[in-house]
Design a protein around this motif. Structure first.
Motif, PDB file in Angstrom:
ATOM      1  N   ASN A   1       0.833  -1.198   0.000  1.00  0.00           N
ATOM      2  CA  ASN A   1       0.000   0.000   0.000  1.00  0.00           C
ATOM      3  C   ASN A   1       0.873   1.255   0.000  1.00  0.00           C
ATOM      4  O   ASN A   1       2.108   1.160  -0.032  1.00  0.00           O
ATOM      5  CB  ASN A   1      -0.997  -0.012   1.175  1.00  0.00           C
ATOM      6  N   ALA A   2       0.227   2.415   0.050  1.00  0.00           N
ATOM      7  CA  ALA A   2       0.969   3.674  -0.076  1.00  0.00           C
ATOM      8  C   ALA A   2       2.001   3.830   1.045  1.00  0.00           C
ATOM      9  O   ALA A   2       3.050   4.444   0.853  1.00  0.00           O
ATOM     10  CB  ALA A   2      -0.009   4.840  -0.062  1.00  0.00           C
ATOM     11  N   ALA A   3       1.716   3.240   2.211  1.00  0.00           N
ATOM     12  CA  ALA A   3       2.658   3.338   3.340  1.00  0.00           C
ATOM     13  C   ALA A   3       3.770   2.297   3.221  1.00  0.00           C
ATOM     14  O   ALA A   3       4.613   2.179   4.112  1.00  0.00           O
ATOM     15  CB  ALA A   3       1.900   3.163   4.647  1.00  0.00           C
ATOM     16  N   GLY A   4       3.749   1.523   2.128  1.00  0.00           N
ATOM     17  CA  GLY A   4       4.799   0.522   1.923  1.00  0.00           C
ATOM     18  C   GLY A   4       4.557  -0.770   2.686  1.00  0.00           C
ATOM     19  O   GLY A   4       5.435  -1.618   2.792  1.00  0.00           O
ATOM     20  N   GLU A   5       3.330  -0.933   3.201  1.00  0.00           N
ATOM     21  CA  GLU A   5       3.033  -2.174   3.941  1.00  0.00           C
ATOM     22  C   GLU A   5       2.584  -3.272   2.989  1.00  0.00           C
ATOM     23  O   GLU A   5       1.811  -3.019   2.062  1.00  0.00           O
ATOM     24  CB  GLU A   5       1.900  -1.930   4.951  1.00  0.00           C
ATOM     25  N   GLN A   6       3.066  -4.475   3.278  1.00  0.00           N
ATOM     26  CA  GLN A   6       2.685  -5.629   2.453  1.00  0.00           C
ATOM     27  C   GLN A   6       1.226  -5.999   2.715  1.00  0.00           C
ATOM     28  O   GLN A   6       0.810  -6.092   3.864  1.00  0.00           O
ATOM     29  CB  GLN A   6       3.608  -6.806   2.793  1.00  0.00           C
ATOM     30  N   ARG A   7       0.470  -6.198   1.664  1.00  0.00           N
ATOM     31  CA  ARG A   7      -0.931  -6.629   1.786  1.00  0.00           C
ATOM     32  C   ARG A   7      -1.090  -7.966   1.090  1.00  0.00           C
ATOM     33  O   ARG A   7      -0.460  -8.208   0.051  1.00  0.00           O
ATOM     34  CB  ARG A   7      -1.900  -5.636   1.104  1.00  0.00           C
ATOM     35  N   MET A   8      -1.928  -8.833   1.664  1.00  0.00           N
ATOM     36  CA  MET A   8      -2.167 -10.137   1.045  1.00  0.00           C
ATOM     37  C   MET A   8      -3.602 -10.204   0.529  1.00  0.00           C
ATOM     38  O   MET A   8      -4.535  -9.768   1.217  1.00  0.00           O
ATOM     39  CB  MET A   8      -1.959 -11.265   2.080  1.00  0.00           C
ATOM     40  N   TYR A   9      -3.730 -10.755  -0.657  1.00  0.00           N
ATOM     41  CA  TYR A   9      -5.051 -10.890  -1.279  1.00  0.00           C
ATOM     42  C   TYR A   9      -5.343 -12.353  -1.574  1.00  0.00           C
ATOM     43  O   TYR A   9      -4.484 -13.066  -2.103  1.00  0.00           O
ATOM     44  CB  TYR A   9      -5.112 -10.095  -2.591  1.00  0.00           C
ATOM     45  N   LEU A  10      -6.551 -12.760  -1.203  1.00  0.00           N
ATOM     46  CA  LEU A  10      -7.020 -14.107  -1.529  1.00  0.00           C
ATOM     47  C   LEU A  10      -8.197 -13.906  -2.472  1.00  0.00           C
ATOM     48  O   LEU A  10      -9.209 -13.311  -2.086  1.00  0.00           O
ATOM     49  CB  LEU A  10      -7.446 -14.831  -0.250  1.00  0.00           C
ATOM     50  N   ASP A  11      -8.043 -14.364  -3.704  1.00  0.00           N
ATOM     51  CA  ASP A  11      -9.087 -14.163  -4.725  1.00  0.00           C
ATOM     52  C   ASP A  11      -9.514 -12.686  -4.750  1.00  0.00           C
ATOM     53  O   ASP A  11     -10.701 -12.376  -4.694  1.00  0.00           O
ATOM     54  CB  ASP A  11     -10.287 -15.084  -4.462  1.00  0.00           C
ATOM     55  N   GLU A  12      -8.528 -11.827  -4.787  1.00  0.00           N
ATOM     56  CA  GLU A  12      -8.707 -10.362  -4.889  1.00  0.00           C
ATOM     57  C   GLU A  12      -9.212  -9.695  -3.601  1.00  0.00           C
ATOM     58  O   GLU A  12      -9.307  -8.477  -3.533  1.00  0.00           O
ATOM     59  CB  GLU A  12      -9.641  -9.916  -6.055  1.00  0.00           C
ATOM     60  N   GLU A  13      -9.560 -10.467  -2.572  1.00  0.00           N
ATOM     61  CA  GLU A  13     -10.025  -9.860  -1.315  1.00  0.00           C
ATOM     62  C   GLU A  13      -8.816  -9.591  -0.412  1.00  0.00           C
ATOM     63  O   GLU A  13      -7.955 -10.456  -0.247  1.00  0.00           O
ATOM     64  CB  GLU A  13     -10.984 -10.849  -0.623  1.00  0.00           C
ATOM     65  N   ASP A  14      -8.751  -8.405   0.175  1.00  0.00           N
ATOM     66  CA  ASP A  14      -7.642  -8.078   1.075  1.00  0.00           C
ATOM     67  C   ASP A  14      -7.869  -8.801   2.412  1.00  0.00           C
ATOM     68  O   ASP A  14      -8.802  -8.484   3.145  1.00  0.00           O
ATOM     69  CB  ASP A  14      -7.591  -6.554   1.296  1.00  0.00           C
ATOM     70  N   VAL A  15      -7.014  -9.782   2.686  1.00  0.00           N
ATOM     71  CA  VAL A  15      -7.184 -10.592   3.907  1.00  0.00           C
ATOM     72  C   VAL A  15      -6.058 -10.313   4.912  1.00  0.00           C
ATOM     73  O   VAL A  15      -5.809 -11.109   5.823  1.00  0.00           O
ATOM     74  CB  VAL A  15      -7.238 -12.108   3.566  1.00  0.00           C
ATOM     75  N   SER A  16      -5.368  -9.184   4.750  1.00  0.00           N
ATOM     76  CA  SER A  16      -4.183  -8.880   5.555  1.00  0.00           C
ATOM     77  C   SER A  16      -4.441  -8.879   7.059  1.00  0.00           C
ATOM     78  O   SER A  16      -3.558  -9.237   7.837  1.00  0.00           O
ATOM     79  CB  SER A  16      -3.610  -7.518   5.151  1.00  0.00           C
ATOM     80  N   ALA A  17      -5.640  -8.460   7.474  1.00  0.00           N
ATOM     81  CA  ALA A  17      -5.934  -8.445   8.914  1.00  0.00           C
ATOM     82  C   ALA A  17      -6.351  -9.838   9.382  1.00  0.00           C
ATOM     83  O   ALA A  17      -5.877 -10.336  10.407  1.00  0.00           O
ATOM     84  CB  ALA A  17      -7.039  -7.431   9.205  1.00  0.00           C
ATOM     85  N   GLU A  18      -7.198 -10.485   8.594  1.00  0.00           N
ATOM     86  CA  GLU A  18      -7.755 -11.782   9.017  1.00  0.00           C
ATOM     87  C   GLU A  18      -6.671 -12.853   9.185  1.00  0.00           C
ATOM     88  O   GLU A  18      -6.750 -13.699  10.083  1.00  0.00           O
ATOM     89  CB  GLU A  18      -8.779 -12.232   7.977  1.00  0.00           C
TER      90      GLU A  18
END
Ligand code: DC
Length: 230
Positions: A73-90
């Protein structure tokens, strides 16, 4: 060496790998890759589908049906997507930690994720953290660090981290989960957690975050001969 630097940071859960690797990546302008998050996303997919996470055939059959991608993301944090859904918190929930450890013991899962990790290292200067980065994923890494701390110190830190995110967690439960994962991650047949022969061992049981970060930064400067940009 492929024109890029690679730093591998391996160690047990809760040793501070991700926070320290992220801080060092920022300091040197490297890309931080949290490989545990990728295993967590596979674990979450199996969990959601109600698949037995120790059944290799069932988990392997799921892999071609899911799409795992990562981004920043803009802050440079890695995000994970499962089938296009952002699941980074879950993927950070305690039950998903156990699922991740379970699926990560399966050779089919490890080989499925290997190329994704190597490609990132071919295309970027990386600090990659995980369990087998120095031993299997990037055996040619210019610097390998094995980061560890006592199980109690790691449980304490993980508990505070979860509580800070609003996830209620008791010390005994976190310690039990850490021991379960230590045992499983270290004793599996494929790519077990162990220090690479040429790794630098860093034990953070007795030192706080700032001191650990300063230590890692000095090791990186010295071993790679690179300067900090921040
Ligand atoms: O680093 P973490 O706690 O987010 O990792 C979650 C699980 O994934 C952990 O129990 C072990 C597994 N893992 C692995 O086997 N290999 C990696 N390179 C990274 C994580």
């Amino acid at each position: 060496m492929n024109g890029h630097y690679a730093i591998a940071i391996d160690g047990p859960s809760g040793a501070g790998k991700s926070s320290l690797a992220r801080a060092c990546a920022k300091a040197f302008g490297f890309l931080y890759v949290d490989t545990g998050a990728i295993y967590r996303t596979v674990g979450l997919a199996a969990y959601r589908r109600g698949i037995d996470r120790k059944d290799e055939t069932a988990v392997a059959a799921m892999l071609p049906e899911i799409r795992i991608t990562m981004g920043y993301n803009a802050a440079g944090e890695q995000r994970m997507y499962l089938d296009e859904e952002d699941v980074s918190a879950e993927i950070r929930l305690p039950e998903i930690s156990i699922c991740a450890s379970d699926v990560s013991a399966l050779p089919a899962v490890r080989s499925y994720l290997l190329e994704m990790q190597r490609k990132l290292a071919r295309e970027n200067n990386v600090i990659m953290d995980g369990r087998d980065i120095g031993t299997v994923v990037l055996p040619e890494a210019e610097l390998k660090i094995f980061l560890t701390a006592s199980a109690e110190a790691r449980a304490e830190r993980r508990m505070l981290e979860l509580n800070a995110k609003g996830v209620e967690a008791k010390f005994e439960d976190v310690l039990r989960d850490i021991r379960y994962r230590d045992e499983q991650d270290s004793n599996r047949d494929v790519a077990p957690l162990k220090p690479a022969g040429d790794s630098v061992l860093v034990d953070t049981t007795e030192i706080d975050f700032a001191a650990s970060e300063a230590l890692l930064r000095s090791i990186i400067r010295e071993k790679l001969g690179v300067e900090e940009i921040a």
